[in-house]
Design a protein around this motif. Sequence first.
Motif, PDB file in Angstrom:
ATOM      1  N   GLU A 116       0.828  -1.215   0.000  1.00 58.47           N
ATOM      2  CA  GLU A 116       0.000   0.000   0.000  1.00 58.47           C
ATOM      3  C   GLU A 116       0.858   1.260   0.000  1.00 58.47           C
ATOM      4  OE1 GLU A 116      -2.641  -0.053   3.314  1.00 58.47           O
ATOM      5  OE2 GLU A 116      -4.238  -1.061   2.197  1.00 58.47           O
ATOM      6  N   SER A 120       1.255   4.184  -2.686  1.00 58.82           N
ATOM      7  CA  SER A 120       0.950   5.576  -2.349  1.00 58.82           C
ATOM      8  C   SER A 120       2.084   6.525  -2.725  1.00 58.82           C
ATOM      9  CB  SER A 120       0.606   5.722  -0.864  1.00 58.82           C
ATOM     10  OG  SER A 120       1.785   5.610  -0.092  1.00 58.82           O
ATOM     11  N   ILE A 175       1.433  13.865  -1.349  1.00 55.29           N
ATOM     12  CA  ILE A 175       1.482  12.908  -0.228  1.00 55.29           C
ATOM     13  C   ILE A 175       1.464  13.657   1.109  1.00 55.29           C
ATOM     14  CG2 ILE A 175       2.900  11.127   0.892  1.00 55.29           C
ATOM     15  CD1 ILE A 175       4.038  10.590  -2.015  1.00 55.29           C
TER      16      ILE A 175
END
Lengths: 243, 256
Positions: A116, A120, A175
């Motif tokens: 994950e 990301s 992010i």
Amino acid sequence: MHGITIQNVTKTYLTNGEHSVVKNLTLEIPMGTVFGFLGPNGAGKTSTIKMLVGLSRPTEGTISLLGGTPDDISVRARIGFMPESPAFYGYLTGKEFLEFIAKIFKQAHPNHHIEEILKSVDLGHAKNKQIRTYSKGMLQRLGLAQALINNPDILFLDEPLDGLDPLGRAEVKKIILALKEQGKTIFFNSHILADVEEICDVVGIIDKGVLVAHDTPQSLSIGHKDLEDAFVHIIEQSRKQYA
Amino acid sequence: MLNTIFTIAQNTFRETMRDRILLAALAVVLIIIAFTLFIASISIEQDVRMIVDFGTSAIYILQIFVAIFIGSMLMYKEVEQKTFFLILPKPIRRYEIILGKALGLTATTFTVTLLSTLALFAILLTKGATLFVVPILLSVFLSTLEAMILILISIVFSGFTSPILSAIYTIVFFLAGHAGESLRPLIMFPQSTVIEVVARGIYYLLPNLEKFNIRNDIVFGDIPNATSIIFSLLYALFYASLLFFVASVTFKKKEF
């Protein structure tokens, strides 16, 4: 809730005579704040962040993180740190490196979490490539990924946007903004003022080791064209004062 | 704690085993071992001894190379290239890193030793010389202990000096460790008290690395007894513990 408390911290090096890189710094950063630490090159930003994450120790003064000190293992389990231009073990793959970091945090089954995080930071496609083949942007994103692996309460980022091309900068900024949305506490060193203005709730300006301003970007910009204009003015004023 | 040390050791092992310099050194040693067949063919009635002598010496040089040069480079990468910046702020104690690094590199040394020893056995098998298997195993076991001590010495030095100096100091330690016996006459028959005290100090401070050298003995069929081997093992563990303590204290105080 305890965040970051820096009280009267001074850092002095004894190389080539006594030289203080941080002088009597006092800061209080509550949880959930995105704090931008600004200053020209050599102002003391990296020295401060090194003391905050336990890489070096203050000569004088105290630092408190989450109610403990940077040397406490329990505190370290709850912080993330991305150094400036992070260096990795080149012969490992990106995925192997994150597995290694996850094991240090004693994560039992980190595979799904690692996948994950890699997605990301847009490194899913390169996860099985050796890190020595990564570009500068990919290294920065892997640096961010390792800082996020423990879902930290406080994140320290030292020049996370430095040396990135506009596309890479936009990706990393996205992010950081997502982390801000999640309510993370972020201590962010930078000299790219436009990004700081966009990301940070509060900024501190340091010059020659002394904190010369501490307020919201909006308040600091009052009477100036933008934060960059305010920054230049504040630094000039402080240098006149100490000249 | 043990899990963390194992994690660091595993990572160090994986990183160093992929190092091209190490793989090149291993390849060179395997070539030298294969070359012993040629050397053996030109020696009369001493062919097996030549193979054992050259083979164990080549393996020993590989072990020392890994311990000194890969060891110093390993810490160089951590300190100078700042890979430590990613590890030290994590929930890990500095002594766990030191121990993990030392164990990981010892595992690397052990692996390359095993591979080259197997190659040597394969060569000996072609000569039907199976009698040397146990002596060779004992010899490489003892030299692996010596390598472990040198790995820790290079880690101690890299805690407060540059990698090049660390490698140089470790080489000096290595040479002095093998020359320790030459101090004995100065202790047994001192010219003055000062010389005796200094010689005695150096003699007891430096590790006696000759304790781990049985390469010449095994060539002539002499095998040390079990007591001697156990004593060497305990000596290595004692010295390694001492070095680990010094390295831990040095790194605990080190600032980055």
